[in-house]
Write an enzyme that holds these catalytic residues in place. Structure first.
Site, mmCIF file in Angstrom:
data_model
loop_
_atom_site.group_PDB
_atom_site.id
_atom_site.type_symbol
_atom_site.label_atom_id
_atom_site.label_comp_id
_atom_site.label_asym_id
_atom_site.label_seq_id
_atom_site.Cartn_x
_atom_site.Cartn_y
_atom_site.Cartn_z
ATOM 1 N N SER A 146 0.842 -1.211 0.000
ATOM 2 C CA SER A 146 0.000 0.000 0.000
ATOM 3 C C SER A 146 0.873 1.255 0.000
ATOM 4 C CB SER A 146 -0.953 0.007 1.197
ATOM 5 O OG SER A 146 -0.236 0.137 2.394
ATOM 6 N N ASP A 204 7.081 2.436 6.005
ATOM 7 C CA ASP A 204 6.875 1.834 4.685
ATOM 8 C C ASP A 204 6.942 2.882 3.571
ATOM 9 O OD1 ASP A 204 6.521 -0.399 6.179
ATOM 10 O OD2 ASP A 204 4.611 -0.995 5.301
HETATM 11 O O1 PMV Z 1 3.263 -6.438 8.956
HETATM 12 P P1 PMV Z 1 4.436 -5.583 8.743
HETATM 13 O O2 PMV Z 1 5.497 -6.110 7.832
HETATM 14 O O3 PMV Z 1 4.094 -4.140 8.400
HETATM 15 O O4 PMV Z 1 5.244 -5.572 10.091
HETATM 16 C C1 PMV Z 1 4.755 -5.189 11.317
HETATM 17 C C2 PMV Z 1 5.942 -4.907 12.151
HETATM 18 C C3 PMV Z 1 5.658 -4.889 13.625
HETATM 19 O O5 PMV Z 1 6.867 -4.552 14.259
HETATM 20 C C4 PMV Z 1 5.231 -6.254 14.113
HETATM 21 C C5 PMV Z 1 4.570 -3.899 13.985
HETATM 22 C C6 PMV Z 1 4.965 -2.447 13.836
HETATM 23 O O6 PMV Z 1 4.041 -1.612 13.838
HETATM 24 O O7 PMV Z 1 6.152 -2.119 13.775
#
Ligand code: PMV
Length: 396
Positions: A146, A204
């Site tokens: 996304s 991200d």
């Molecule tokens: O689901 P992903 O790849 O976006 O990973 C989540 C990563 C965690 O550390 C488990 C949660 C977070 O908000 O950082």
């Protein structure tokens, strides 16, 4: 308003180390994947703006004149800001997405409309555009699909509306924007991510914008200066998981066994830092022993993540299968299923890699051989895109 066709791409990401620990203030390392999302924007004059997302079966268009007449003053906030719940309701009215549309699809349309109206409304008339977005990334697997979508949309719309310049100069195949433009792209993409995820960390969209590798701690994001070329297998176990439930599970375990779980988180922090140090060394003078260290870090972290309760039988299987081929793996992201990464040492024979991939697909997993640390959001010439991407975007 630019009149040329724009072709933009942005990468997904994996977390190398630090997932879950990052929620408790520790360091996480996120790395851009060489699996990308591609966008084609074509301005035209048929009075419509259309969105085509072949991966998730969305094909919708809106009358520009109707959108122009709508009261979009709710987007008038001066600075770049995410819509409030009331504003989201207004966007939903504008969107006219069919009731039976699934959540992912609905949010993708809303994020598009939000970015289109908010970015383009600065021009006197909203532009007539055809937009196609196609991705190599699976959705909902924690690979930042996304964010790559929001980054591509922000970069293309800002460029089309001449808020930033098209970086592609005569004869160039691929170009990137200067730092200030990337900052603007990242800010808008973060708002798109908020439409989709509510309250994302911003990692991200940052990694998709900047590429390479990022260190992330307590909201502070910084780029790793040096990164060696790393090859991995990325495996999607396709076991669905809820990041929210897994994060809550770790928190409960920390409350229940603080003396046991807090040291695990501290150890994961140290693993991330050691990995960062090792990557810096490898970028300067790569040696096989450094890969052995990376493999040890992967193994230790995978055991810690299991101890935190975020493992899964499918991930154990992934680790066992790759270990049978002498390769080391860990889960990436939230765990509980989802994806895992396997480090490929440079001395590996391609035959061995192929045999491992085959064994993983034999388990029912999806598996990609890909590199880490690729470039962030980029503008392409049509000639720089390979045939399948051109075909998916309808470039002919
Ligand atoms: O689901 P992903 O790849 O976006 O990973 C989540 C990563 C965690 O550390 C488990 C949660 C977070 O908000 O950082």
């Amino acid at each position: 308003m630019l009149s040329e066709v724009l072709l933009v791409s942005a990468p997904g990401k994996v977390i190398l180390h630090g997932e879950h620990a990052v929620v408790h203030g520790k360091v996480a390392l996120a790395v851009a994947l060489n699996l990308r999302t591609f966008l084609r924007l074509q301005p035209h004059s048929d009075g419509k703006v259309s969105l085509n997302l072949p991966n998730i079966g969305i094909k919708q268009d809106w009358d520009v004149a109707r959108l122009q007449l709508l009261d979009t003053s709710f987007l008038e906030q001066g600075d770049i800001a995410a819509p409030t719940p009331e504003q989201m309701e207004k966007l939903k009215e504008v969107a006219g997405v069919p009731e039976n549309c699934a959540v992912t699809e609905r949010l993708a349309v809303l994020a598009f409309l939000y970015l289109y109206l908010a970015i383009c409304r600065k021009r006197r008339a909203l532009p007539s555009l055809d937009i196609v977005v196609w991705s190599e990334l699976p959705t909902g697997a924690g690979l930042g699909s996304s964010a790559a979508y929001s980054v591509c949309l922000s970069a293309a719309l800002l460029t089309a509306c001449e808020e930033i310049q098209n970086p592609l100069k005569d004869g160039a195949r691929v170009s990137r924007w200067p730092k200030e433009d990337l900052e603007l792209i990242n800010k808008w993409a973060f708002q798109g991510e908020k439409v989709i995820h509510g309250n994302p960390s911003g990692v991200d969209n940052a990694i998709s914008t900047w590429g390479g590798a990022l260190r992330y701690q307590q909201g502070k994001i910084s780029s790793l200066k040096r990164l060696p070329a790393l090859q991995i297998l990325l495996t999607n176990t396709k076991v669905p998981r809820s990041t929210k439930a897994l994060v809550a599970g770790v928190k409960n375990r920390l409350i229940k066994f603080p003396e046991i779980v807090a040291p695990l988180l501290t150890s994961i922090d140290a693993i991330a830092l050691e990995c960062e140090r090792m990557l810096g060394e490898m970028a300067l003078a790569p040696a096989l022993e450094q890969y052995v260290v990376l493999e040890e870090l992967i193994d230790m972290n995978q055991h810690h993540l299991n101890a935190l309760g975020v493992g899964h039988a499918a991930l154990d299987r992934l680790c066992q299968v790759t270990m049978a081929h002498g390769l080391h793996s860990k889960l990436t992201g939230a765990g509980g299923g989802g994806c895992g990464i396997t480090l490929l040492r440079p001395d590996l024979e391609q035959e061995e890699v192929e045999a491992t991939k085959q064994a993983l697909t034999g388990c029912g997993f999806d598996c990609w051989e890909t590199s880490l640390g690729g470039p962030g959001v980029s503008m392409h010439s049509a000639a720089s895109l390979n045939g399948p991407v051109q075909q998916a975007l309808g470039c002919f």
